[in-house]
Design an enzyme around this catalytic site. Structure first.
Site, PDB file in Angstrom:
ATOM      1  N   HIS A  77      20.922  -6.802  27.893  1.00 50.12           N
ATOM      2  CA  HIS A  77      19.510  -7.091  27.626  1.00 50.12           C
ATOM      3  C   HIS A  77      18.584  -6.478  28.675  1.00 50.12           C
ATOM      4  O   HIS A  77      17.389  -6.324  28.426  1.00 50.12           O
ATOM      5  CB  HIS A  77      19.269  -8.603  27.502  1.00 50.12           C
ATOM      6  N   ASP A 137      27.113  -9.387  26.338  1.00 48.12           N
ATOM      7  CA  ASP A 137      25.860  -8.972  26.982  1.00 48.12           C
ATOM      8  C   ASP A 137      26.123  -8.085  28.194  1.00 48.12           C
ATOM      9  O   ASP A 137      25.501  -8.233  29.240  1.00 48.12           O
ATOM     10  CB  ASP A 137      25.025 -10.193  27.396  1.00 48.12           C
ATOM     11  N   SER A 186      19.204 -10.630  36.501  1.00 48.87           N
ATOM     12  CA  SER A 186      20.187 -10.334  35.467  1.00 48.87           C
ATOM     13  C   SER A 186      20.995  -9.086  35.804  1.00 48.87           C
ATOM     14  O   SER A 186      20.434  -8.043  36.139  1.00 48.87           O
ATOM     15  CB  SER A 186      19.497 -10.135  34.114  1.00 48.87           C
TER      16      SER A 186
END
Length: 360
Positions: free
Chosen positions: A90, A124, A202
């Site tokens: 993402h 992810d 992230s």
């Protein structure tokens, strides 16, 4: 004479006080603090800064003009010799979809060219390989996420809000968490931590107290968008399982039996099977049966008494749909899947079938 002695004593005391001021003592550190400092020094050089440029439609323009937007994230070097960097999908997904760009800056402040070699939406994870691997690139030792315990101390390093290689600490709050991404992918087996994780973290490493990589920070649960003390990381063992395939083929193939399961008060049952799927070929019956007319599906009829309940997978008792899927996911590609079924529910007649999943 006594006055002279008193004055001399006062001057000596003043001199000693001056020396104490001139030579301040170093602040003492606890053993735990020093352990954290050492772990950060070893690990932070393996953290990279990712900058993305994404093109979006300008809502205030008269025409559909594309406006560039910049985003930031973190990456983790998992193989220093080959220059392999992993991050969250993402983090770079918008740039990939809009024809934007991804830049990777190493700990030495230099930008390095990199190519995308693989991605997997189900975990992810995106994998990059540096085009020119610099000498002295720091490797990050990998730990084992299978033995983690709630309450264990962890460290998180990342670039929250663009602040390079920031360290936060906390504990493991829970294990085996599941959450759904905005794109609809379901992330499983996640590590939950209260170490502060914010936008920009992230893709960064979650470390144990000795600086070993145990997960990749991937998401937060927050109403404001900032850290609320609930963060999640993909376990390193999950990444180890898929990384070789991502490097070799760019994607991850997973087993598919061609069925849809549903949880009932008796356990997981087969709701529907695809006509040409593995489950249908194995004689597995579903609750919903197709009603056809001239080869055209007109609807479905329900027959719970004739449907199969999944009782065991490879001899292991399963109680819900997630446990069935997890057991299938752990099956090797070279082995068939042994299913113990009970027709019509938990008290139905038991039988065993062996099927070979289709890997897609």
């Amino acid at each position: 004479m006594r006055g002279v002695v008193a004055i001399a004593a006062a001057l000596l005391a003043l001199a000693q006080a001056s020396l104490a001021i001139a030579a301040p003592q170093l602040a003492s550190r606890t053993e735990e603090e020093q352990r954290t400092i050492d772990a950060y020094k070893r690990a932070n050089q393996s953290v990279v800064f990712i900058t993305t440029k994404t093109y979006v439609v300008d809502p205030f323009a008269f025409f559909d003009e594309l406006k560039p937007q910049q985003g930031t994230g973190t990456g983790t070097i998992v193989d220093a010799q080959r220059g392999i960097v992993i991050t969250n999908l993402h983090v770079i997904e918008g740039a990939l979809e809009s024809g934007g760009s991804v830049e990777i800056m190493l700990a030495n402040g230099r930008n390095s060219r990199a190519k995308l070699v693989g991605l997997d939406a189900e975990s992810d994870i995106a994998v990059f390989q540096l085009s020119d691997v610099p000498k002295g690139l720091a490797p990050l030792p990998q730990g084992d996420s299978s033995g983690l315990e709630v309450g264990q101390r962890v460290l998180a390093i990342g670039n929250p809000f663009g602040l390079y290689r920031s360290l936060t600490t906390g504990i493991i709050s829970s294990l085996d968490r599941t959450m759904k991404t905005p794109r609809g992918a379901v992330l499983k087996d996640l590590i939950q931590t209260d170490a502060a994780i914010n936008p920009g973290n992230s893709g960064g490493p979650l470390l144990d107290a000795d600086g070993r990589l145990i997960g990749i920070n991937t998401a937060i649960l927050s109403q404001s968008g900032d850290s609320a003390g609930i963060g999640f990381a993909v376990p390193i063992n999950s990444i180890k399982r898929i990384l070789p395939e991502l490097l070799a083929t760019g994607r991850v193939r997973r087993p598919n039996l061609g069925w849809y399961l549903v949880d009932t008060d008796q356990g997981p049952m087969v709701l529907r099977v695809l006509p040409a799927g593995t489950a249908a070929k194995g004689g597995i019956r579903a609750i919903e049966q197709e009603i056809t007319n001239g080869g055209i599906v007109r609807g479905f009829q329900r027959d719970i008494e004739g449907a199969d309940l999944i009782y065991k997978v490879n001899g292991e008792r399963v109680h819900n749909r997630d446990e069935v899927e997890d057991s299938i996911r752990r099956t090797s590609r070279t082995e068939s899947l042994r299913l113990t079924l009970r027709r019509g529910g938990i008290y139905g007649k038991e039988r065993e079938v062996s099927v070979v999943p289709a890997w897609e």
